[in-house]
Design an enzyme around this catalytic site. Structure first.
Site, short mmCIF file in Angstrom:
data_model
loop_
_atom_site.label_atom_id
_atom_site.label_comp_id
_atom_site.label_asym_id
_atom_site.label_seq_id
_atom_site.Cartn_x
_atom_site.Cartn_y
_atom_site.Cartn_z
CE LYS A 257 -2.10 6.23 2.50
NZ LYS A 257 -2.50 5.01 1.80
CG ASP B 298 -4.10 1.67 -6.83
OD1 ASP B 298 -4.08 1.66 -8.08
OD2 ASP B 298 -3.76 2.66 -6.17
#
Length: 727
Positions: free
Chosen positions: A46, A134
């Site tokens: 990422k 999240d």
């Protein structure tokens, strides 16, 4: 190439990582599949971008990496090259829950299992002071084995009671539908927000739609802030107890919300224990559950007029939210990682196949692994890795399918083909070594393992194959020394804990075997073989109740034919024929077990034979076993074990002449087998040949057949009363 934070072009290299396809993009960065050229493994990388000023990414990565629960995606490294920063993570196969919801409606038991797994993992994170912030279906991945993995914990923040801003405010990446009302109004991020998000996920899994599915943006945020979950619509057929759990997790008032993820897990475990009839009853007695959370009263419909009036009084709140919403819209939305069923991907098929093969103790996973490898071979007939992997599948089938030699022949042919196709592939030599091991050709097996380890010294498959050959060759002390060393270097690999347990069992060190099996289950809580091995170990320690409890725990976590059969066998030997019949019925069922297992059908029939009024059902089960066995005999017509079973089943069905023919064939092929002599005795007794039955039972005892199994055979009741038998 090096990529800056603002450059979204597809890179091809980052340090020693070779980047492949894009897996997605979100508010915190771009994610790519990559190959770690140093450690020779697939990873996910990422690239970070747009992170809040002052956010200590190294600290956050360390906190996430510190979590030991198997559900969390492992953080391998935090890398930096120039202005580019990247988190290197474990590459997780499977489908997101968003993708699951798009293709199917999960059963209630499946939903409860999913939420239970997430709650147990999040309890560990919360105990460490980490909040995800999240949780949503696209951040939860379900592996082919059914294990749920939690993605994006790199965005978590350490809980701080003195914090004045939340991570959501610093980078509003969370999807509004799953945000707790207090977060939307600017409250600091706390563990209760994760509980709320998981409650919304539970609602969506049960109903197929999130709350306020038709709303978005400011309208959605306002609806979340102003409403309470007792106003959400529910299908009439869903159990009341599930509605109450959702409301307790998602009530707007934090003080009325479930306090911890552990409580959520406890509620799920209690619900999972409810029988299906009661669970689906709208009038189920909730007090019987002894729920530890307040139950929110049930209201009928959302009061839209009240909502509109209240909205006029909350204009300021909406204005405060609007800045955050705008920022949220400015961030690219994480695309769902698609399984790509429409587009063939060789690397994807290979990875999914290996993941399924890693769950070799479940027949369904072997089926899945074979399908993935075969897809590759259909397109690339000389693909050595796929051929070698298919050989390993067939070697495992040989072990699990009553040592059907057809599987071993296939495995040998495929292993030789893989070596011929690519002699420099470690996997080819591992497959060949496995075949040699099963043929007791240990010298040849060790030679191929040495070749595999020379090509790939860190190959877990090669190392575990080496230990397995040592065990099978009887070199237990050497195997134990090796596996202890390897297990320290590979603490997350369950196979080494299982092998350690197997060695201890062979050495009759049952206490040590129990510890090793429990270590295996800590690493992989749904491992069927480990539960079965642990149950057998506990039986050896005369802890029958604990043995049954462990099997039931394994079934609750991941039901399967193997566990149900093991439970049925244990209950049968204890004389619990009702429980055994129920277990074997599940073992041969379409949804829970393996309806092609002829021996499980026969065991079901044996259990039913002890129950009054079940003779006709038992006979039908024997007929099913006989029909399935006929197919096997066509493949291996000279297998004495299968022939003796056919003699027994046909005798149970009253086909005397045919039974006698099979019995005589089996005795001619294996006259010194205790088990075959025992089956012959039962068959003779059923076709009214008492003298031959007595002779066969005496021989079975001489060859070591256990008395307790003789006494557990209902067809031998009359024979055991015969004076000749008593003498």
């Amino acid at each position: 190439m090096s990529v800056s934070k603002d450059n979204v072009a597809q890179p091809d290299q980052f340090l020693h990582y070779q980047l492949g396809k894009s897996l997605g993009e979100g508010g915190f960065g771009h994610v790519y599949q990559a190959w770690d050229a140093k450690l020779h493994r697939q990873v996910a990388i990422k690239y970070l971008k747009n992170f809040a000023t002052g956010l200590d990414l190294l600290k956050e990565a360390r906190l996430a990496a510190s979590l030991q629960h198997a559900a969390f995606v492992k953080v391998h490294a935090l890398e930096q090259a120039g202005e580019s920063q990247a988190i290197v993570m474990e590459l997780v196969p499977g489908r997101t829950l968003r993708q699951v919801l798009e293709t199917q409606t999960p059963s209630i038991s499946h939903v409860i299992d999913i939420v239970l797994q997430i709650a147990q993992a999040m309890q560990e994170a919360h105990a460490a002071g980490l909040v995800h912030g999240d949780l949503k279906p696209s951040n939860l991945m379900q592996e082919p084995s059914g294990v749920v993995r939690i993605l994006d914990f790199g965005l978590a923040t350490q809980a701080d009671r003195d914090a004045t801003t939340s991570l959501v405010q610093a980078d509003p990446q969370g999807t509004i539908a799953y945000m707790a009302p207090e977060i939307l109004t600017g409250a600091p991020l706390q563990a209760s927000a994760d509980i709320y998000a998981l409650g919304v996920i539970l609602y969506e899994l049960l109903t197929g739609a999130r709350p306020f599915a038709s709303l978005s943006g400011l309208a959605l945020a306002a609806a979340v802030i102003q409403s309470n979950s007792d106003q959400w619509p529910w299908p009439d057929n869903l159990p009341l107890v599930l509605r109450q759990l959702v409301r307790a997790m998602t009530t707007r008032q934090i003080e009325h919300r479930i306090g911890t993820m552990q409580e959520v897990a406890n509620q799920c475990a209690q619900i999972a224990a409810i029988d299906a009839v009661s669970l689906n009853s709208g009038t189920f007695n909730l007090s019987a559950l002894k729920l530890s959370v307040p139950l929110v009263p049930e209201n009928k419909k959302f009061n839209w007029s009240g909502f509109v009036k209240n909205s006029r009084r909350t204009g300021l709140t909406v204005l405060l939210v609007s800045a955050m919403i705008g920022a949220w819209y400015s961030q690219p939305y994480w695309p769902q990682m698609r399984e790509g069923l429409q587009t063939y991907s060789e690397s994807r098929e290979m990875q999914l196949g290996l993941d399924a093969l890693n769950n070799f103790d479940r027949v369904a996973m072997l089926d899945r692994a074979e399908q993935h490898f075969q897809r590759i071979i259909d397109r690339s007939p000389n693909h050595a890795a796929a051929i070698a992997s298919l050989s390993l599948v067939h070697s495992q089938r040989y072990l699990t399918d009553r040592q059907n030699t057809v599987w071993l022949q296939k495995a040998e042919s495929e292993a030789k083909q893989a070596v011929d196709s690519n002699d420099f592939l470690a996997l080819s030599h591992v497959a060949m070594a496995k075949v040699y091991e099963l043929q007791d050709q240990f010298q040849d097996a060790f030679a191929d393992i040495e070749r595999a380890l020379a090509l790939d010294p860190n190959s877990v498959l090669a190392i575990s194959a080496q230990i397995e050959v040592l065990i099978r060759a009887g070199r237990l002390d050497e195997a134990l020394t090796k596996v202890k060393l390897v297990q320290k270097n590979h603490p997350s690999e369950r196979i080494f804990a299982d092998q350690m347990a197997k060695i201890y069992l062979a050495q009759n060190d049952f206490k040590a075997a129990e510890i090793a099996y429990r270590l295996s289950l800590q690493i992989k809580p749904d491992a069927s073989a480990s539960y079965i091995g642990l149950a057998q170990t506990l039986l050896a320690l005369n802890r029958a109740e604990d043995s049954i409890q462990e099997l039931q725990t394994g079934i609750k976590i991941r039901p399967g034919a193997e566990l149900f059969s093991a439970l049925g066998n244990t209950l049968f030997t204890r004389g619990d024929y009702v429980g055994a019949a129920n277990a074997f019925e599940s073992a041969v069922s379409e949804d829970k077990g393996n309806p092609k297992d002829f021996q499980a059908w026969a065991r079901l029939a044996e259990s039913l034979s002890w129950l009054p009024g079940k003779a006709d059902i038992a006979k039908s089960a024997y007929a099913k076993a006989r029909n399935l066995l006929q197919g096997r005999l066509q493949i291996t017509p000279h297998d004495a074990n299968l022939i003796s079973l056919m003699g027994l089943y046909t005798a149970k069905l009253g086909e005397n002449a045919e039974s006698l023919n099979f019995v005589q064939q089996a005795l001619a092929l294996a006259p010194n087998s205790a088990e075959i002599q025992f089956r012959a005795a039962v068959s003779y007794e059923m076709i009214d040949m008492r003298a031959q039955a007595l002779a066969a039972i005496v021989k079975s005892k001489e060859f070591g057949y256990p008395n307790k199994l003789i006494e557990a055979e209902p067809e031998l009741l009359a024979l055991r009363r015969d004076p000749k038998y008593l003498r």
